[in-house]
Design a protein around this motif. Structure first.
Motif, PDB file in Angstrom:
ATOM      1  N   TYR A  40       0.823  -1.206   0.000  1.00 29.79           N
ATOM      2  CA  TYR A  40       0.000   0.000   0.000  1.00 29.79           C
ATOM      3  C   TYR A  40       0.859   1.259   0.000  1.00 29.79           C
ATOM      4  CZ  TYR A  40      -4.177  -2.800   0.762  1.00 29.79           C
ATOM      5  OH  TYR A  40      -5.208  -3.690   0.620  1.00 29.79           O
ATOM      6  N   MET A  51       1.975   1.674  -3.596  1.00 32.10           N
ATOM      7  CA  MET A  51       0.829   2.066  -4.409  1.00 32.10           C
ATOM      8  C   MET A  51       0.469   3.535  -4.189  1.00 32.10           C
ATOM      9  SD  MET A  51      -2.918   0.245  -4.616  1.00 32.10           S
ATOM     10  CE  MET A  51      -3.342   0.664  -2.929  1.00 32.10           C
ATOM     11  N   ASN A  52       0.465   3.985  -2.938  1.00 28.48           N
ATOM     12  CA  ASN A  52       0.148   5.379  -2.637  1.00 28.48           C
ATOM     13  C   ASN A  52       1.227   6.321  -3.172  1.00 28.48           C
ATOM     14  OD1 ASN A  52      -2.303   4.916  -1.328  1.00 28.48           O
ATOM     15  ND2 ASN A  52      -1.279   4.479   0.619  1.00 28.48           N
ATOM     16  N   LEU A  54       0.593   6.712  -6.795  1.00 30.62           N
ATOM     17  CA  LEU A  54      -0.604   7.524  -6.989  1.00 30.62           C
ATOM     18  C   LEU A  54      -0.296   9.008  -6.839  1.00 30.62           C
ATOM     19  CD1 LEU A  54      -3.671   7.744  -7.373  1.00 30.62           C
ATOM     20  CD2 LEU A  54      -3.924   7.436  -4.905  1.00 30.62           C
ATOM     21  N   CYS A  67       1.985  10.130  -9.843  1.00 35.64           N
ATOM     22  CA  CYS A  67       1.250  10.238 -11.114  1.00 35.64           C
ATOM     23  C   CYS A  67       0.263  11.403 -11.080  1.00 35.64           C
ATOM     24  CB  CYS A  67       0.516   8.929 -11.409  1.00 35.64           C
ATOM     25  SG  CYS A  67       1.604   7.536 -11.771  1.00 35.64           S
ATOM     26  N   ALA A  68      -0.437  11.582  -9.949  1.00 34.07           N
ATOM     27  CA  ALA A  68      -1.369  12.704  -9.839  1.00 34.07           C
ATOM     28  C   ALA A  68      -0.635  14.039  -9.942  1.00 34.07           C
ATOM     29  CB  ALA A  68      -2.132  12.614  -8.518  1.00 34.07           C
ATOM     30  N   SER A  96     -13.883   7.470 -12.225  1.00 27.32           N
ATOM     31  CA  SER A  96     -13.828   7.031 -10.830  1.00 27.32           C
ATOM     32  C   SER A  96     -15.157   6.425 -10.395  1.00 27.32           C
ATOM     33  CB  SER A  96     -13.461   8.210  -9.919  1.00 27.32           C
ATOM     34  OG  SER A  96     -14.423   9.245 -10.018  1.00 27.32           O
TER      35      SER A  96
END
Length: 314
Positions: A10, A13-14, A17, A20-21, A244
Motif C-alpha cells: 500500500y 501504491m500510494n 498515486l 502520477c497525480a 472514478s
C-alpha cells in the motif's frame, strides 16, 4: 518482511498515486473544474452536478463508461488468482504468492508493451477531430455545405473501437484458458503438489503474457476513445472524472458477484482446499461474461458509427 508485505504494497501504491497525480496536475493545460458554470436552476449539490451526464445526448460516451464498468468488474477476478493457485496446486502461502507474482508481472509487462505500441499506431490522426462533439451517436450537418458535409468521426475512432473490441474478446478467450487449465489440473493431479506445478506453471506464465497483450489492446482503445468521444473538451476534467464512478461501481459489483459465486459454487471442497474448483470456474465464467459484454457494446458503438457516417437518404 513477510509480516509487513501488505503495508509495503500500500505504501508503494500510494507513492505511485501521488507521483502520477502530481505529473498530471503539472502537465494538464486546462482550467479548474471548480469554476465551471452551473445552471441556476440546478437543485443538486455542486459535487453531484459535476458527476452528471445526459446519457441520451451523449450516448456513445455513456456506452464507453458502461464498458469501463464491465472492465473493472472483470478485473476483480484477478484478485482471486492467489486462492486459485493454492487450491488447485495445493501450494503453500509463499509458493502461491511467488507464482501469483510471476504471472502478474508477466501479464502487466505484456499489457504495457502492447498498449504503448498500439497507442503509437492509434495516434496517427487523433488530432484531426474538432474540439468537442466527438460523440459518435450523432453527426452534425454544416450549414450551407450541402447534405453530404458532416462532422463525422475520424478514422481513429473506428480503429480505437476495433482495438477495444478485439482486446476485450482476446481477454475473454484467455479467461477460458484459465478455466481449462484448472479443470485439467484437477483431473490429472487431484492432489496437486510439485508435479502439477511443473506441468502447468510454464503454460500459465505464457498464457498470462498473451492475456496481457489483450489487456493492452483494450486499454489503448479505451484511452483513445476517452479523448475522442468527450462531449466537451473544454470540460474534459469533469467528464473524465466519471471514470472514478465506473471504478467504484464496477469494483463493488464485481467484488460482490465474484465473492458470492466463489462462496456458493465452491462449497464442499475436499480436505486441503478452501474452495472447490466449480467456484473458480464460476469466477472465470463471470470474467468471460464481462469481457463478452464489453465486446458486444463495442460492436454496438461501431455499428452506430458506421450508420452515422452514411449520407442521409433522399
Amino acid at each position: 518482511l513477510s509480516d509487513r508485505d501488505h503495508h509495503l504494497y500500500y505504501a508503494v501504491m500510494n507513492a505511485f498515486l501521488v507521483a502520477c497525480a502530481g505529473l498530471v496536475c503539472l502537465a494538464a493545460n486546462e482550467g479548474s473544474s471548480v469554476n465551471l458554470h452551473l445552471p441556476q436552476d440546478d437543485a443538486t449539490s455542486p459535487i453531484l452536478s459535476r458527476y452528471r451526464l445526459d446519457v441520451r445526448k451523449h450516448r456513445s460516451f455513456s456506452l464507453l463508461l458502461l464498458n469501463k464498468t464491465f472492465n473493472y468488474a472483470a478485473i476483480v477476478v484477478k484478485g482471486f488468482l492467489l486462492y486459485f493457485w493454492k487450491d488447485t496446486f495445493r501450494l503453500s502461502e509463499s509458493s502461491a504468492q511467488e507464482l501469483t507474482a510471476r504471472v502478474a508481472i508477466t501479464a502487466e509487462c505484456s499489457a504495457a508493451l502492447a498498449a504503448m505500441v498500439m497507442m503509437l499506431l492509434l495516434d496517427g490522426d487523433s488530432n484531426t477531430d474538432g474540439a468537442g462533439g466527438g460523440d459518435i451517436s450523432k453527426v452534425r450537418k454544416v450549414e450551407g455545405a450541402g447534405p453530404s458535409r458532416s462532422s463525422a468521426p475520424s478514422s481513429s475512432t473506428y480503429r480505437s473501437l476495433l482495438v477495444l473490441g478485439v482486446g476485450a474478446a482476446w481477454m475473454g478467450a484467455l479467461w477460458f484458458g484459465a478455466l481449462h487449465v484448472g479443470k485439467q489440473a484437477q483431473e490429472k493431479f487431484p492432489y496437486g503438489g510439485k508435479p502439477a506445478l511443473d506441468a502447468y506453471a510454464g503454460i500459465m506464465v505464457i498464457g498470462s503474457a498473451v492475456w496481457g497483450a489483450g489487456q493492452g489492446l483494450y486499454l489503448a482503445g479505451d484511452q483513445a476513445l476517452s479523448y475522442l468521444l468527450l462531449p466537451d473538451r473544454a470540460e474534459a476534467a469533469a467528464y473524465l472524472a466519471l471514470n472514478s464512478v465506473c471504478a467504484c461501481l464496477g469494483g463493488s459489483i464485481g467484488g460482490l458477484a465474484a465473492g458470492g459465486l466463489l462462496a456458493h459454487f465452491g462449497r464442499g471442497a475436499p480436505i486441503g482446499q478452501a474452495y472447490a474448483f466449480p467456484g473458480y470456474a464460476a469466477l472465470f465464467v463471470f470474467a468471460m461474461t464481462c469481457c463478452s459484454m464489453i465486446a458486444s457494446v463495442a460492436i454496438l458503438m461501431y455499428s452506430t458509427l458506421v450508420r452515422s457516417a452514411l449520407p442521409p437518404s433522399s
